[in-house]
Design an enzyme around this catalytic site. Structure first.
Site, PDB file in Angstrom:
ATOM      1  N   LYS A  55       0.846  -1.200   0.000  1.00  0.00           N
ATOM      2  CA  LYS A  55       0.000   0.000   0.000  1.00  0.00           C
ATOM      3  C   LYS A  55       0.875   1.241   0.000  1.00  0.00           C
ATOM      4  CE  LYS A  55      -4.055  -1.873   2.341  1.00  0.00           C
ATOM      5  NZ  LYS A  55      -4.738  -2.136   3.594  1.00  0.00           N
ATOM      6  N   GLN A  99      -5.206  -1.572   9.567  1.00  0.00           N
ATOM      7  CA  GLN A  99      -5.179  -2.891   8.941  1.00  0.00           C
ATOM      8  C   GLN A  99      -5.804  -3.916   9.886  1.00  0.00           C
ATOM      9  OE1 GLN A  99      -3.882  -3.473   5.769  1.00  0.00           O
ATOM     10  NE2 GLN A  99      -4.697  -5.536   6.007  1.00  0.00           N
ATOM     11  N   ASP A 122     -11.603   2.818   3.886  1.00  0.00           N
ATOM     12  CA  ASP A 122     -12.082   1.429   3.829  1.00  0.00           C
ATOM     13  C   ASP A 122     -13.612   1.367   3.854  1.00  0.00           C
ATOM     14  OD1 ASP A 122     -10.138  -0.455   3.407  1.00  0.00           O
ATOM     15  OD2 ASP A 122      -9.721  -0.830   5.535  1.00  0.00           O
TER      16      ASP A 122
END
Ligand code: NAP
Length: 298
Positions: A55, A99, A122
């Protein structure tokens, strides 16, 4: 026998990343804004570390600013929430994600609730889930967005198609179903308590499998000509015993690929299908968040 067209998510994602990089260049030049993404990793899960590193690299490659914050596995929830609060307030950061999974002593729900909906790339906050369900502009979970881009690319208009989504997680199944509904599909959501899963799948013009059980969807579950999107990822030891002994692995999807490709019209492989789309869509979400925070997009 005709074979399904293999959907090349890798190539699609590369083109999307290039498009995002061009848009970032324009944003910087026109408004002096550099989109910034912060990723928080708690603990030392090797798969998460690889993913977080990718990422960061791809964010930089798109011309964005990237920060990675690593906290030890025994970090307290107060430490994680304090970091999230700091990043929420940081004007250089437009996208913020933690995460998951996080270690068991931390509450995923409380961490998600602490993330500013404006930076929630997200799409996990209640605000963004509610906005998506209400048809309002939302930051939406990256993998379902990526699946939709692939489906629209191969099928065009999805109106009236029967879509079956296997899986109902907040990250994957539910937003996927909402996006398909917004595209005027008739949507069935299946899960571990669904009856006659094979029969449900056989009705699907579009089948999205997001479970995490290797090759669960068999060829004879698929309607001839259907578009099959395989989101599931299971990591197995390499087929080559020597490589397996050296710890090498391979990825397998939720769909029995060789059986399915003889029946389906289109199918995503694992790897190289949905996977590469996720980070590309994360970059796109970060760009969108930056534009919205600076009042440049609704
Ligand atoms: P999850 O939170 O574990 O959800 C799995 C879903 O599958 C649940 O809704 C569960 O139903 C359902 N399920 C489990 N067993 C089933 C069965 N036998 N029949 C029907 N449904 C069943 O996982 P997730 O986060 O949604 O991820 C799903 C998969 O996608 C995983 O393999 C994950 O690694 C992969 N993934 C890939 C990407 C990517 O970038 N390619 C991104 C995200 C996720 P219940 O709700 O009833 O338990």
């Amino acid at each position: 026998m005709t074979q399904a067209t293999i959907i090349d998510g890798k190539a699609f994602a590369a083109a999307l990343r290039e498009q995002v990089a061009r848009d970032v260049t324009v944003l910087k030049a026109a408004h002096g804004v550099t989109p910034g993404l912060a990723v928080v990793l708690v603990g030392e899960d090797p798969a998460s570390e690889v993913y977080v590193r990718n990422k960061g690299e791809q964010t930089n490659a798109a011309g964005m600013y990237s920060e990675t914050h690593k906290l030890p596995a025994d970090a307290s929830e107060a430490d994680v929430l304090a970091l999230v609060g700091k990043l929420n307030a940081d004007p250089a950061i437009h996208g913020l994600l933690v995460q998951f999974p996080v270690p068991d002593h931390l509450s995923q729900a409380r961490i998600v609730a602490a993330i500013s909906p404006d930076k929630d790339v997200d799409g996990l906050t209640v605000t963004n889930a509610g906005r998506l369900a209400s048809g309002l502009p939302a930051l939406t979970s990256c993998t379902p967005v990526g699946c939709m881009l692939l489906l629209k690319d191969v099928l065009g208009d999805l109106t009236g198609k029967h879509a079956v989504v296997i899986g109902r997680s907040n990250l994957m199944g539910k937003p996927m179903a909402q996006l398909l509904l917004a595209a005027d599909c008739t949507v069935t959501i299946a899960h571990s308590r669904s009856r006659d899963l094979a029969g449900l799948c056989r009705q699907a013009d579009i089948l999205v499998a997001a479970v995490g059980r290797q090759e669960m969807v068999r060829g004879d579950w698929i309607k001839p000509g259907a578009a099959v999107i395989d989101v599931g990822i299971t990591r197995l030891p390499s087929r080559d015993p020597e490589r397996a002994a050296a710890g090498k692995t391979r990825l397998v999807g939720d769909v029995a690929f060789d059986e399915a490709k003889a029946i389906a019209g289109w199918i995503t492989p694992v790897p190289g299908g949905v996977g590469p789309m996720t980070i590309a869509c994360l970059l796109q979400n970060t760009l969108t968040a930056a534009r919205r925070i600076h009042g440049l997009e609704a």
